[in-house]
Write an enzyme that holds these catalytic residues in place. Structure first.
Site, PDB file in Angstrom:
ATOM      1  N   ALA A  11      29.803  46.476  55.218  1.00 42.04           N
ATOM      2  CA  ALA A  11      29.184  45.262  54.667  1.00 42.04           C
ATOM      3  C   ALA A  11      30.025  44.647  53.562  1.00 42.04           C
ATOM      4  O   ALA A  11      29.510  43.966  52.682  1.00 42.04           O
ATOM      5  CB  ALA A  11      27.780  45.576  54.145  1.00 42.04           C
ATOM      6  N   GLY A  12      31.324  44.866  53.634  1.00 41.55           N
ATOM      7  CA  GLY A  12      32.227  44.218  52.689  1.00 41.55           C
ATOM      8  C   GLY A  12      32.451  42.769  53.073  1.00 41.55           C
ATOM      9  O   GLY A  12      31.672  42.183  53.836  1.00 41.55           O
ATOM     10  N   GLY A  15      32.931  42.337  56.985  1.00 44.52           N
ATOM     11  CA  GLY A  15      31.706  42.608  57.724  1.00 44.52           C
ATOM     12  C   GLY A  15      30.627  41.564  57.496  1.00 44.52           C
ATOM     13  O   GLY A  15      30.008  41.074  58.446  1.00 44.52           O
ATOM     14  N   ARG A  83      43.324  46.618  51.818  1.00 43.42           N
ATOM     15  CA  ARG A  83      44.673  46.632  51.239  1.00 43.42           C
ATOM     16  C   ARG A  83      44.670  46.086  49.815  1.00 43.42           C
ATOM     17  O   ARG A  83      43.892  45.208  49.472  1.00 43.42           O
ATOM     18  CB  ARG A  83      45.619  45.770  52.084  1.00 43.42           C
ATOM     19  CG  ARG A  83      45.948  46.330  53.416  1.00 43.42           C
ATOM     20  CD  ARG A  83      46.626  45.285  54.296  1.00 43.42           C
ATOM     21  NE  ARG A  83      48.008  45.052  53.921  1.00 43.42           N
ATOM     22  CZ  ARG A  83      48.741  44.071  54.421  1.00 43.42           C
ATOM     23  NH1 ARG A  83      48.226  43.238  55.302  1.00 43.42           N
ATOM     24  NH2 ARG A  83      50.004  43.924  54.061  1.00 43.42           N
ATOM     25  N   ASN A  96      41.630  55.684  56.392  1.00 41.05           N
ATOM     26  CA  ASN A  96      40.743  54.989  57.320  1.00 41.05           C
ATOM     27  C   ASN A  96      40.556  55.709  58.649  1.00 41.05           C
ATOM     28  O   ASN A  96      39.558  55.485  59.340  1.00 41.05           O
ATOM     29  CB  ASN A  96      41.251  53.571  57.564  1.00 41.05           C
ATOM     30  CG  ASN A  96      40.996  52.667  56.365  1.00 41.05           C
ATOM     31  OD1 ASN A  96      40.218  53.015  55.480  1.00 41.05           O
ATOM     32  ND2 ASN A  96      41.642  51.513  56.321  1.00 41.05           N
ATOM     33  N   THR A 120      39.272  47.623  61.414  1.00 41.74           N
ATOM     34  CA  THR A 120      39.806  48.493  60.366  1.00 41.74           C
ATOM     35  C   THR A 120      41.311  48.713  60.533  1.00 41.74           C
ATOM     36  O   THR A 120      41.777  49.098  61.604  1.00 41.74           O
ATOM     37  CB  THR A 120      39.085  49.856  60.402  1.00 41.74           C
ATOM     38  OG1 THR A 120      37.678  49.645  60.283  1.00 41.74           O
ATOM     39  CG2 THR A 120      39.563  50.746  59.268  1.00 41.74           C
ATOM     40  N   ASN A 121      42.068  48.477  59.465  1.00 40.78           N
ATOM     41  CA  ASN A 121      43.524  48.681  59.501  1.00 40.78           C
ATOM     42  C   ASN A 121      43.909  50.140  59.283  1.00 40.78           C
ATOM     43  O   ASN A 121      43.194  50.866  58.607  1.00 40.78           O
ATOM     44  CB  ASN A 121      44.190  47.813  58.422  1.00 40.78           C
ATOM     45  CG  ASN A 121      44.433  46.400  58.905  1.00 40.78           C
ATOM     46  OD1 ASN A 121      44.878  46.186  60.028  1.00 40.78           O
ATOM     47  ND2 ASN A 121      44.146  45.420  58.055  1.00 40.78           N
ATOM     48  N   ARG A 152      47.200  32.444  62.573  1.00 43.23           N
ATOM     49  CA  ARG A 152      48.051  32.164  61.412  1.00 43.23           C
ATOM     50  C   ARG A 152      49.298  31.385  61.830  1.00 43.23           C
ATOM     51  O   ARG A 152      49.668  30.395  61.190  1.00 43.23           O
ATOM     52  CB  ARG A 152      48.433  33.484  60.733  1.00 43.23           C
ATOM     53  CG  ARG A 152      47.266  34.092  59.972  1.00 43.23           C
ATOM     54  CD  ARG A 152      47.565  35.472  59.427  1.00 43.23           C
ATOM     55  NE  ARG A 152      46.460  35.907  58.548  1.00 43.23           N
ATOM     56  CZ  ARG A 152      46.162  37.169  58.297  1.00 43.23           C
ATOM     57  NH1 ARG A 152      46.865  38.140  58.854  1.00 43.23           N
ATOM     58  NH2 ARG A 152      45.148  37.471  57.498  1.00 43.23           N
ATOM     59  N   HIS A 176      49.647  45.139  65.144  1.00 42.62           N
ATOM     60  CA  HIS A 176      49.189  44.260  64.066  1.00 42.62           C
ATOM     61  C   HIS A 176      49.816  44.744  62.763  1.00 42.62           C
ATOM     62  O   HIS A 176      49.189  45.405  61.939  1.00 42.62           O
ATOM     63  CB  HIS A 176      47.662  44.309  63.996  1.00 42.62           C
ATOM     64  CG  HIS A 176      47.066  43.394  62.966  1.00 42.62           C
ATOM     65  ND1 HIS A 176      47.285  42.044  62.945  1.00 42.62           N
ATOM     66  CD2 HIS A 176      46.238  43.655  61.915  1.00 42.62           C
ATOM     67  CE1 HIS A 176      46.627  41.508  61.932  1.00 42.62           C
ATOM     68  NE2 HIS A 176      45.988  42.467  61.291  1.00 42.62           N
TER      69      HIS A 176
END
Length: 308
Positions: A11-12, A15, A83, A96, A120-121, A152, A176
Site C-alpha cells: 500500500a505504498g 500500490g 530505491r 525483495n 517489485t524490483n 518513458r 528492466h
C-alpha cells in the site's frame, strides 16, 4: 454478474496509485493489502470516498489479512523496499526476493486461479521467484518492464517532436534495468520511422535517458521512486487480462525457447489477453540488437544465480 476482483499487495505509493487507476478504469472491486496496520485501511477508505466525485463504483477495502484477498482474478505485487539515490534496481535483490516469495505463497493459498503481475524490483528476478513459488503456468505470471520503459522512451520522443504521445509507438526489450534495449528500429511516429524524424545523436541520448529513467526520478525525489507511470503501466496490463483486450505489449515474460533463451524472464512483446501472456512475439533482430538483448538477459541470469 459477479465483479472482477483485483488484489494489490503493498500500500505504498505504487500500490495505492494502482488502486486508484483500477477504480478509475472500473476494472472491478479492489483489495489493498499491506503488513503495516492502518495504512491500507486508510488509503482504501480515502479512495472509496473519492468515488462519488470521480464516478466509479468499485468497492475498495484495505486489510492486513490475506483471507480478504480470496478468489482474486488479478494480483499485483508491489511489496518491497523502494530505491534510494545511488541504488540500482539490482541492489534490492536479496531484500525483495524474500518478500516476493512469501507474498506469492500467501496469494496462491487464497487465489489459486489468479494472474500475477509483478512490479517489485528487480522485476525480472521477482517474476522468476513468483513463478517458481506459485507453481502457476508461465502465461499467468509476468512482470512490468517494457510497458513502463517504452512509455518513458515514447515520452521523450513526443516531447522532442512536439507531437501527441499517442502517436509514438515503440518497444523496449530485455531486463528492466540499465541494460534494457530500446528498439529504435521498431519505433514509429504516426507510422513514420523515428530515424527519419530525429537525428541519430539525439535518438542515442533519448535511449540513454530511457535506460536511466527510473534513476532520474529517484534522484529528484531523494526518498522514493517513480509511481504514477509504473502504476499506470501495470494497470494497463491488468486491464488487458480483465477485458481480454489482446493488446501487444512489451512485458517481462517467461521465455521457453523464444529468442534462443529459456528459463528466464525478459521484456519481450506479447499478446496480453484473458489468458494472460497468450503469445510471445519474436521480432527479427539484427546482430547488434540480438547481442544487446543477450547482454540484458545475462544480467538477469546473473542476478538469479545470486539468490539464496
Amino acid at each position: 454478474m459477479k465483479r472482477k476482483k483485483i488484489t494489490i499487495v503493498g500500500a505504498g505509493n505504487v500500490g495505492a496509485t494502482c488502486a486508484h487507476w483500477a477504480a478509475a478504469k472500473e476494472l472491478g472491486d479492489i483489495v489493498l493489502i499491506d503488513v503495516a496496520e492502518g495504512i491500507p485501511q486508510g488509503k482504501a477508505l480515502d479512495l472509496m470516498e473519492a468515488a462519488p466525485v470521480e464516478g466509479y463504483d468499485s468497492v475498495i477495502i484495505g486489510t492486513n489479512d490475506y483471507a480478504d484477498t480470496a478468489d482474486s482474478d488479478v494480483v499485483v505485487i508491489t511489496a518491497g523496499v523502494a530505491r534510494k539515490p545511488g541504488m540500482s534496481r539490482d541492489d534490492l535483490l536479496n531484500i525483495n526476493a524474500g518478500i516476493v516469495r512469501k507474498v506469492t505463497e500467501e496469494i496462491v493459498k487464497y487465489s489459486p486461479n489468479a494472474y500475477l503481475l509483478i512490479v517489485t524490483n528487480p522485476v525480472d528476478v521477482s517474476a522468476y521467484i513468483a513463478y517458481k513459488a506459485s507453481g502457476f503456468s508461465a502465461n499467468r505470471v509476468f512482470g512490468l518492464s517494457g510497458v513502463l520503459d517504452s512509455a518513458r522512451f515514447r515520452t521523450f520522443i513526443a516531447r522532442e517532436l512536439n507531437v501527441s504521445f499517442e502517436d509514438v509507438i515503440s518497444f523496449v526489450l530485455g531486463g528492466h534495468g540499465d541494460d534494457m534495449v530500446p528498439m529504435v528500429r521498431y519505433t514509429y511516429v504516426g507510422g513514420i520511422p523515428v530515424e527519419k524524424l530525429i537525428p541519430t545523436d539525439r535518438l542515442e541520448a533519448m535511449v540513454e535517458r530511457a535506460r536511466k529513467g527510473g534513476a532520474e526520478i529517484v534522484n529528484y525525489l531523494k526518498t522514493g521512486s517513480a509511481y504514477y507511470a509504473p502504476s499506470a503501466s501495470v494497470m494497463q496490463m491488468a486491464e488487458c487480462i480483465l477485458k481480454d483486450k489482446k493488446r501487444i505489449l512489451p512485458v517481462s515474460a517467461f521465455l521457453q525457447g523464444e529468442y534462443g533463451e529459456s528459463d528466464v524472464f525478459s521484456g519481450v512483446p506479447a499478446i496480453i489477453g484473458g489468458d494472460g501472456v497468450e503469445k510471445i512475439i519474436e521480432l527479427d533482430l539484427d546482430d547488434e540488437e540480438m547481442a544487446a538483448l543477450r547482454k540484458s538477459i545475462n544480467s538477469v541470469r546473473n542476478n538469479i544465480s545470486k539468490l539464496g
